[in-house]
Design a protein around this motif. Sequence first.
Motif, PDB file in Angstrom:
ATOM      1  N   ALA A   1       0.597  -0.943  -0.181  1.00  0.00           N
ATOM      2  CA  ALA A   1       0.062  -0.016  -0.172  1.00  0.00           C
ATOM      3  C   ALA A   1       0.725   1.365  -0.247  1.00  0.00           C
ATOM      4  N   ASP A   2       2.214   1.581   0.678  1.00  0.00           N
ATOM      5  CA  ASP A   2       2.686   2.036   0.881  1.00  0.00           C
ATOM      6  C   ASP A   2       3.106   2.962  -0.687  1.00  0.00           C
ATOM      7  N   LYS A   3       3.469   1.841  -0.976  1.00  0.00           N
ATOM      8  CA  LYS A   3       4.032   2.020  -2.442  1.00  0.00           C
ATOM      9  C   LYS A   3       3.112   1.998  -3.822  1.00  0.00           C
ATOM     10  N   LEU A   4       2.464   1.816  -3.111  1.00  0.00           N
ATOM     11  CA  LEU A   4       0.617   2.378  -4.576  1.00  0.00           C
ATOM     12  C   LEU A   4       0.432   3.842  -3.539  1.00  0.00           C
ATOM     13  N   VAL A   5       0.131   4.065  -3.422  1.00  0.00           N
ATOM     14  CA  VAL A   5      -0.537   4.942  -2.825  1.00  0.00           C
ATOM     15  C   VAL A   5      -0.626   6.054  -2.605  1.00  0.00           C
ATOM     16  N   GLY A   6       1.063   5.590  -1.149  1.00  0.00           N
ATOM     17  CA  GLY A   6       1.947   6.362  -0.040  1.00  0.00           C
ATOM     18  C   GLY A   6       0.523   7.107   1.072  1.00  0.00           C
ATOM     19  N   ASP A   7       1.221   8.162   0.635  1.00  0.00           N
ATOM     20  CA  ASP A   7       0.824   8.820   2.301  1.00  0.00           C
ATOM     21  C   ASP A   7      -1.160   9.491   1.315  1.00  0.00           C
ATOM     22  N   ALA A   8      -1.722   9.474   0.025  1.00  0.00           N
ATOM     23  CA  ALA A   8      -2.488   9.763  -1.029  1.00  0.00           C
ATOM     24  C   ALA A   8      -3.762   9.661  -0.265  1.00  0.00           C
ATOM     25  N   ARG A   9      -4.330   9.506   1.650  1.00  0.00           N
ATOM     26  CA  ARG A   9      -5.184   9.010   1.886  1.00  0.00           C
ATOM     27  C   ARG A   9      -6.062  10.143   2.561  1.00  0.00           C
ATOM     28  N   LYS A  10      -5.178  11.504   3.630  1.00  0.00           N
ATOM     29  CA  LYS A  10      -5.405  12.723   3.852  1.00  0.00           C
ATOM     30  C   LYS A  10      -5.383  13.947   3.070  1.00  0.00           C
ATOM     31  N   PRO A  11      -5.045  14.181   2.164  1.00  0.00           N
ATOM     32  CA  PRO A  11      -5.256  14.793   1.091  1.00  0.00           C
ATOM     33  C   PRO A  11      -6.453  15.189   0.569  1.00  0.00           C
ATOM     34  N   LEU A  12      -7.062  13.239   0.417  1.00  0.00           N
ATOM     35  CA  LEU A  12      -8.035  12.619  -0.349  1.00  0.00           C
ATOM     36  C   LEU A  12      -9.277  13.335   0.609  1.00  0.00           C
ATOM     37  N   LEU A  13      -8.672  12.628   1.419  1.00  0.00           N
ATOM     38  CA  LEU A  13     -10.022  12.893   2.859  1.00  0.00           C
ATOM     39  C   LEU A  13     -10.838  14.682   2.395  1.00  0.00           C
ATOM     40  N   ILE A  14      -9.086  15.998   2.631  1.00  0.00           N
ATOM     41  CA  ILE A  14      -9.947  17.213   2.772  1.00  0.00           C
ATOM     42  C   ILE A  14     -10.163  17.353   0.984  1.00  0.00           C
ATOM     43  N   LEU A  15     -10.146  16.482   0.813  1.00  0.00           N
ATOM     44  CA  LEU A  15     -10.507  17.583  -0.787  1.00  0.00           C
ATOM     45  C   LEU A  15     -12.376  16.870  -1.058  1.00  0.00           C
ATOM     46  N   GLN A  16     -12.476  16.154  -0.129  1.00  0.00           N
ATOM     47  CA  GLN A  16     -13.721  15.602  -0.222  1.00  0.00           C
ATOM     48  C   GLN A  16     -14.513  16.163   1.153  1.00  0.00           C
ATOM     49  N   ALA A  17     -14.471  16.983   2.311  1.00  0.00           N
ATOM     50  CA  ALA A  17     -14.957  17.515   2.667  1.00  0.00           C
ATOM     51  C   ALA A  17     -14.873  18.737   2.400  1.00  0.00           C
ATOM     52  N   ALA A  18     -14.012  19.334   1.176  1.00  0.00           N
ATOM     53  CA  ALA A  18     -13.333  20.478   0.580  1.00  0.00           C
ATOM     54  C   ALA A  18     -15.121  20.811  -0.311  1.00  0.00           C
ATOM     55  N   ALA A  19     -15.549  19.303  -0.634  1.00  0.00           N
ATOM     56  CA  ALA A  19     -16.114  18.966  -2.134  1.00  0.00           C
ATOM     57  C   ALA A  19     -17.811  18.571  -0.917  1.00  0.00           C
ATOM     58  N   ALA A  20     -17.704  18.242  -0.016  1.00  0.00           N
ATOM     59  CA  ALA A  20     -18.800  18.616   1.434  1.00  0.00           C
ATOM     60  C   ALA A  20     -19.615  19.724   0.920  1.00  0.00           C
ATOM     61  N   LEU A  21     -18.529  20.632   1.508  1.00  0.00           N
ATOM     62  CA  LEU A  21     -18.953  21.565   2.328  1.00  0.00           C
ATOM     63  C   LEU A  21     -19.273  22.642   1.019  1.00  0.00           C
ATOM     64  N   ILE A  22     -19.171  22.335  -0.586  1.00  0.00           N
ATOM     65  CA  ILE A  22     -19.631  22.981  -1.141  1.00  0.00           C
ATOM     66  C   ILE A  22     -20.962  22.924  -2.133  1.00  0.00           C
ATOM     67  N   LEU A  23     -21.186  21.459  -1.766  1.00  0.00           N
ATOM     68  CA  LEU A  23     -22.055  20.319  -1.728  1.00  0.00           C
ATOM     69  C   LEU A  23     -23.561  21.458  -0.864  1.00  0.00           C
ATOM     70  N   LEU A  24     -23.273  21.788   0.294  1.00  0.00           N
ATOM     71  CA  LEU A  24     -23.967  21.987   1.428  1.00  0.00           C
ATOM     72  C   LEU A  24     -24.319  23.478   1.052  1.00  0.00           C
ATOM     73  N   ILE A  25     -22.850  24.065   0.376  1.00  0.00           N
ATOM     74  CA  ILE A  25     -23.190  25.248   0.296  1.00  0.00           C
ATOM     75  C   ILE A  25     -24.027  25.527  -1.093  1.00  0.00           C
TER      76      ILE A  25
END
Length: 204
Positions: A1-25
Amino acid sequence: ADKLVGDARKPLLILQAAAALILLIVCVNTATLLLVRGSARQREIAIRRAIGAGRAGILRQFFVESLLLGAIGCAAGLLVARALLATMLWRLPLAVPRLLETTIDVRVLVFSLGMCAATTIAFALVPAIAVWKADVYATLKDGGGSASSSVRIVHLRGALGAVEVALTLVLLVAAGLMVKSFLHMTAYPPGFMPDRVLTMRVQL
């Protein structure tokens, strides 16, 4: 998993939260506009109920109108997502691990339809409750041309507009902070000078 995706989970979760806030707007703005539209149609709805239209039929009309808005938004969102994904694959193919494998498949379509249904119920519920609680006789009596009722409607629309702007501003700032956090997490250099530094891994 470290070789395939690295530490991309946290940035993607942050982007998903931002998209959810835009949807809420979008939901807040649409709910406010539908509520203002419903207040402007109070007399029409009261007349329809007085001549025999049931509350369930009027509520179904509100939900169908909201579902139409949600379907248009869902289709537009999928088209924008497809265009943005193609742009990212062209300009930033290495920005996210395994980005080249990303496609808009059946799972994305099912998720989009589910979000469309959920947001439709969310922003149709507020004007539907307002219609459900409305008193037919009081609305017809007040709608006969009294200046106080029109002033109340104007004040209500102004208050709803102020609430809409306030909520949109708060959510927009939160979404901007989310995107800023994402940029900080993916920014280079990573806090140290990488010049003339060599790293390697050895597997025994």
